[in-house]
Scaffold this motif. Structure first.
Motif, PDB file in Angstrom:
ATOM      1  N   GLY A 195      68.127  66.052  38.183  1.00 20.14           N
ATOM      2  CA  GLY A 195      67.164  65.101  38.734  1.00 20.14           C
ATOM      3  C   GLY A 195      65.872  65.074  37.948  1.00 20.14           C
ATOM      4  O   GLY A 195      65.282  64.007  37.721  1.00 20.14           O
ATOM      5  N   LEU A 196      65.415  66.233  37.495  1.00 18.26           N
ATOM      6  CA  LEU A 196      64.192  66.304  36.696  1.00 18.26           C
ATOM      7  C   LEU A 196      64.368  65.555  35.379  1.00 18.26           C
ATOM      8  O   LEU A 196      63.492  64.804  34.953  1.00 18.26           O
ATOM      9  N   LEU A 197      65.529  65.736  34.739  1.00 13.82           N
ATOM     10  CA  LEU A 197      65.796  65.038  33.481  1.00 13.82           C
ATOM     11  C   LEU A 197      65.908  63.532  33.691  1.00 13.82           C
ATOM     12  O   LEU A 197      65.393  62.740  32.894  1.00 13.82           O
ATOM     13  N   LEU A 198      66.561  63.134  34.766  1.00 16.10           N
ATOM     14  CA  LEU A 198      66.683  61.699  35.067  1.00 16.10           C
ATOM     15  C   LEU A 198      65.328  61.088  35.385  1.00 16.10           C
ATOM     16  O   LEU A 198      65.025  59.961  34.974  1.00 16.10           O
ATOM     17  N   MET A 199      64.528  61.827  36.118  1.00 13.11           N
ATOM     18  CA  MET A 199      63.175  61.377  36.449  1.00 13.11           C
ATOM     19  C   MET A 199      62.375  61.137  35.169  1.00 13.11           C
ATOM     20  O   MET A 199      61.717  60.105  35.016  1.00 13.11           O
ATOM     21  N   ALA A 200      62.430  62.081  34.253  1.00 12.78           N
ATOM     22  CA  ALA A 200      61.720  61.952  32.981  1.00 12.78           C
ATOM     23  C   ALA A 200      62.251  60.777  32.175  1.00 12.78           C
ATOM     24  O   ALA A 200      61.480  60.018  31.579  1.00 12.78           O
ATOM     25  N   SER A 201      63.556  60.608  32.158  1.00  8.59           N
ATOM     26  CA  SER A 201      64.186  59.513  31.421  1.00  8.59           C
ATOM     27  C   SER A 201      63.781  58.154  31.975  1.00  8.59           C
ATOM     28  O   SER A 201      63.705  57.171  31.244  1.00  8.59           O
ATOM     29  N   ALA A 202      63.502  58.110  33.269  1.00  7.97           N
ATOM     30  CA  ALA A 202      63.095  56.858  33.914  1.00  7.97           C
ATOM     31  C   ALA A 202      61.608  56.571  33.705  1.00  7.97           C
ATOM     32  O   ALA A 202      61.115  55.523  34.113  1.00  7.97           O
TER      33      ALA A 202
ATOM     34  N   TYR B  32      59.035  58.734  34.678  1.00  3.08           N
ATOM     35  CA  TYR B  32      58.171  59.393  35.657  1.00  3.08           C
ATOM     36  C   TYR B  32      57.787  60.776  35.137  1.00  3.08           C
ATOM     37  O   TYR B  32      58.615  61.487  34.579  1.00  3.08           O
ATOM     38  N   ASP B  33      56.550  61.150  35.336  1.00  4.38           N
ATOM     39  CA  ASP B  33      56.044  62.430  34.853  1.00  4.38           C
ATOM     40  C   ASP B  33      56.745  63.578  35.590  1.00  4.38           C
ATOM     41  O   ASP B  33      56.582  63.721  36.805  1.00  4.38           O
ATOM     42  N   PRO B  34      57.515  64.413  34.887  1.00 11.78           N
ATOM     43  CA  PRO B  34      58.261  65.481  35.548  1.00 11.78           C
ATOM     44  C   PRO B  34      57.388  66.594  36.108  1.00 11.78           C
ATOM     45  O   PRO B  34      57.836  67.382  36.932  1.00 11.78           O
ATOM     46  N   ARG B  35      56.126  66.662  35.690  1.00 11.82           N
ATOM     47  CA  ARG B  35      55.231  67.704  36.199  1.00 11.82           C
ATOM     48  C   ARG B  35      54.929  67.525  37.684  1.00 11.82           C
ATOM     49  O   ARG B  35      54.432  68.433  38.335  1.00 11.82           O
ATOM     50  N   ILE B  36      55.259  66.365  38.215  1.00 10.83           N
ATOM     51  CA  ILE B  36      55.031  66.096  39.633  1.00 10.83           C
ATOM     52  C   ILE B  36      56.066  66.803  40.505  1.00 10.83           C
ATOM     53  O   ILE B  36      55.759  67.234  41.618  1.00 10.83           O
ATOM     54  N   ALA B  37      57.296  66.935  40.040  1.00 10.92           N
ATOM     55  CA  ALA B  37      58.390  67.470  40.856  1.00 10.92           C
ATOM     56  C   ALA B  37      58.096  68.846  41.458  1.00 10.92           C
ATOM     57  O   ALA B  37      58.306  69.032  42.668  1.00 10.92           O
TER      58      ALA B  37
ATOM     59  N   ALA C 276      62.174  68.422  29.910  1.00 14.48           N
ATOM     60  CA  ALA C 276      61.895  67.193  30.656  1.00 14.48           C
ATOM     61  C   ALA C 276      60.677  66.473  30.082  1.00 14.48           C
ATOM     62  O   ALA C 276      60.674  65.239  29.969  1.00 14.48           O
ATOM     63  N   LEU C 277      59.648  67.210  29.706  1.00 17.55           N
ATOM     64  CA  LEU C 277      58.444  66.587  29.127  1.00 17.55           C
ATOM     65  C   LEU C 277      58.753  65.905  27.795  1.00 17.55           C
ATOM     66  O   LEU C 277      58.200  64.844  27.498  1.00 17.55           O
TER      67      LEU C 277
END
Length: 98
Positions: free
Chosen positions: A9-16, A18-23, A65-66
């Motif tokens: 989910g973190l990788l998908l979030m980053a790919s979309a 969205y800043d993964p540091r939020i998770a 992710a970043l």
């Protein structure tokens, strides 16, 4: 299993984009709302919000992710190099088949 799902989910979030540091912050807040405790961790089918936040914030996981996130927001990825989506899909396949 949940940790793998969080990682994907973190990788998908980053790919979309969205800043993964939020998770990790989201999971910390969820932990505070649900009242993390040792007993809750023992009886639960999911790791605590605090534990999930710690795992997602680990240097290797977050750096990966970043990197994907920065590539996405920079608009990089063309036919000559793998796009962030391709990188994420390779990681997902690796996690699921490992």
């Amino acid at each position: 299993m949940e940790i793998e799902a969080d990682y994907i989910g973190l990788l998908l979030m980053a790919s979309a984009g969205y800043d993964p540091r939020i998770a990790p912050r989201v999971y910390e807040k969820l932990g505070k709302l649900t009242g993390d405790s040792a007993l809750r961790d023992y009886l639960s089918t999911h790791p605590s919000g605090k534990r999930r936040a710690q795992l997602l914030a680990q240097a290797q996981v977050m750096e990966e992710a970043l990197h994907i996130y920065r590539e996405r927001i920079a608009g990089r990825g063309n036919e000559e190099t793998a796009s962030p989506d391709d990188v994420v899909m390779e990681k997902i396949v690796w996690v699921l088949t490992a």
